[in-house]
Design an enzyme around this catalytic site. Structure first.
Site, PDB file in Angstrom:
ATOM      1  N   ARG A  11     -22.503  16.203 -17.613  1.00  0.00           N
ATOM      2  CA  ARG A  11     -23.074  15.187 -18.500  1.00  0.00           C
ATOM      3  C   ARG A  11     -21.970  14.426 -19.218  1.00  0.00           C
ATOM      4  O   ARG A  11     -21.085  15.014 -19.835  1.00  0.00           O
ATOM      5  CB  ARG A  11     -23.997  15.829 -19.529  1.00  0.00           C
ATOM      6  CG  ARG A  11     -24.831  14.801 -20.328  1.00  0.00           C
ATOM      7  CD  ARG A  11     -25.827  15.477 -21.259  1.00  0.00           C
ATOM      8  NE  ARG A  11     -26.743  16.373 -20.566  1.00  0.00           N
ATOM      9  CZ  ARG A  11     -27.800  15.989 -19.874  1.00  0.00           C
ATOM     10  NH1 ARG A  11     -28.086  14.700 -19.779  1.00  0.00           N
ATOM     11  NH2 ARG A  11     -28.588  16.869 -19.286  1.00  0.00           N
ATOM     12  N   GLU A  34     -24.014  18.151 -10.338  1.00  0.00           N
ATOM     13  CA  GLU A  34     -25.034  17.243 -10.874  1.00  0.00           C
ATOM     14  C   GLU A  34     -24.412  16.257 -11.861  1.00  0.00           C
ATOM     15  O   GLU A  34     -23.699  16.663 -12.778  1.00  0.00           O
ATOM     16  CB  GLU A  34     -26.113  18.067 -11.580  1.00  0.00           C
ATOM     17  CG  GLU A  34     -27.102  17.245 -12.404  1.00  0.00           C
ATOM     18  CD  GLU A  34     -27.944  18.096 -13.342  1.00  0.00           C
ATOM     19  OE1 GLU A  34     -28.365  17.567 -14.388  1.00  0.00           O
ATOM     20  OE2 GLU A  34     -28.190  19.280 -13.051  1.00  0.00           O
ATOM     21  N   THR A  63     -31.387  14.536 -15.180  1.00  0.00           N
ATOM     22  CA  THR A  63     -32.117  13.714 -16.143  1.00  0.00           C
ATOM     23  C   THR A  63     -32.816  12.550 -15.425  1.00  0.00           C
ATOM     24  O   THR A  63     -32.794  11.413 -15.864  1.00  0.00           O
ATOM     25  CB  THR A  63     -31.190  13.215 -17.283  1.00  0.00           C
ATOM     26  OG1 THR A  63     -30.321  14.275 -17.681  1.00  0.00           O
ATOM     27  CG2 THR A  63     -32.001  12.792 -18.514  1.00  0.00           C
ATOM     28  N   LYS A 123     -36.202  24.926 -12.416  1.00  0.00           N
ATOM     29  CA  LYS A 123     -35.168  24.990 -13.453  1.00  0.00           C
ATOM     30  C   LYS A 123     -35.845  25.416 -14.759  1.00  0.00           C
ATOM     31  O   LYS A 123     -36.582  24.633 -15.368  1.00  0.00           O
ATOM     32  CB  LYS A 123     -34.529  23.602 -13.580  1.00  0.00           C
ATOM     33  CG  LYS A 123     -33.750  23.342 -14.843  1.00  0.00           C
ATOM     34  CD  LYS A 123     -33.334  21.872 -14.893  1.00  0.00           C
ATOM     35  CE  LYS A 123     -33.064  21.438 -16.312  1.00  0.00           C
ATOM     36  NZ  LYS A 123     -32.648  20.029 -16.383  1.00  0.00           N
ATOM     37  N   GLY A 153     -28.138  27.458 -22.015  1.00  0.00           N
ATOM     38  CA  GLY A 153     -27.835  28.748 -22.623  1.00  0.00           C
ATOM     39  C   GLY A 153     -27.301  29.781 -21.648  1.00  0.00           C
ATOM     40  O   GLY A 153     -26.882  30.862 -22.055  1.00  0.00           O
ATOM     41  N   GLY A 173     -23.867  23.528 -18.101  1.00  0.00           N
ATOM     42  CA  GLY A 173     -23.574  22.232 -18.689  1.00  0.00           C
ATOM     43  C   GLY A 173     -22.302  22.251 -19.510  1.00  0.00           C
ATOM     44  O   GLY A 173     -21.194  22.207 -18.977  1.00  0.00           O
TER      45      GLY A 173
END
Length: 203
Positions: A11, A34, A63, A123, A153, A173
């Site tokens: 991200r 991703e 997203t 997911k 998490g 992430g």
């Protein structure tokens, strides 16, 4: 191509960072990558990486909230679609384009809606709220062939708990990448994640 069930979520990555970071990930053994669509120039990053790592890694988008975005990702060369929610229209469009679909689910209703719509895997997001106990309870009623991913998490310290709950893999992430992080830092974190995955994965 056999992939570990670890999705690196980049991200905020820029096209300039994309290839060096992907190189670090692929060399460490993480080959599902991703790029969330709320990153700078995500389609450019996806397209360039898909071309550069063809046959070595799968590059997808995260997203993803609308059908037209699925088409844009497919046209850019992306291989899979990840969403934060369970949207049958997005899942259906993903299947139509021949891409793998990983929608975000939180409840049994979400999970079965996603499966009926053609999802490749589920997911569980945010996993830190559901926890391994919540995922394990749902796993008991889900088809055993559908892989489950803990996202939000999950990190190498708790892979074992999620494996024990029935998860096949993880989306990583901020553990694996934050904007501005060097490729060397990513390599170090990716190596730790791969080690924990390989050691913890049920045989």
């Amino acid at each position: 191509m056999d992939h570990r069930h670890i999705i690196a979520i980049l991200r905020g990555i820029t096209p300039a960072e994309m290839l060096p970071v992907c190189t670090s990930l692929v060399e460490a053994g993480i080959t599902l990558i991703e790029v969330p669509l709320n990153s700078p120039e995500p389609l450019r990053s996806i397209g360039e990486a898909a071309k550069a790592f063809e046959g070595r890694a799968l590059i997808g988008a995260g997203t993803v909230l609308a059908r037209f975005e699925v088409d844009e990702v497919a046209d850019a060369g992306g291989s899979f679609i990840v969403s934060p929610d369970t949207n049958p229209a997005v899942i259906g469009a993903t299947v139509e384009r021949g891409l793998a679909s990983y929608p975000g689910v939180f409840t049994p209703t979400d999970a079965f809606t996603a499966i009926r719509s053609g999802a490749t895997g589920l997911k569980f997001f945010p996993a830190e709220v559901l926890g391994p106990k919540g995922i394990k309870a749902m796993k008991a009623v889900l088809p055993p062939t559908v892989p489950l991913y803990a996202v939000g998490g999950a990190n190498p310290d708790n892979f074992g708990e999620y494996f024990a709950a029935g998860c096949a893999g993880f989306g990583l992430g901020t553990y694996i990448f934050k904007p501005g992080m060097s490729a060397a830092d990513v390599a170090q974190r990716a190596a730790a994640a791969v080690l924990a995955y390989d050691q913890g994965k049920p045989q």
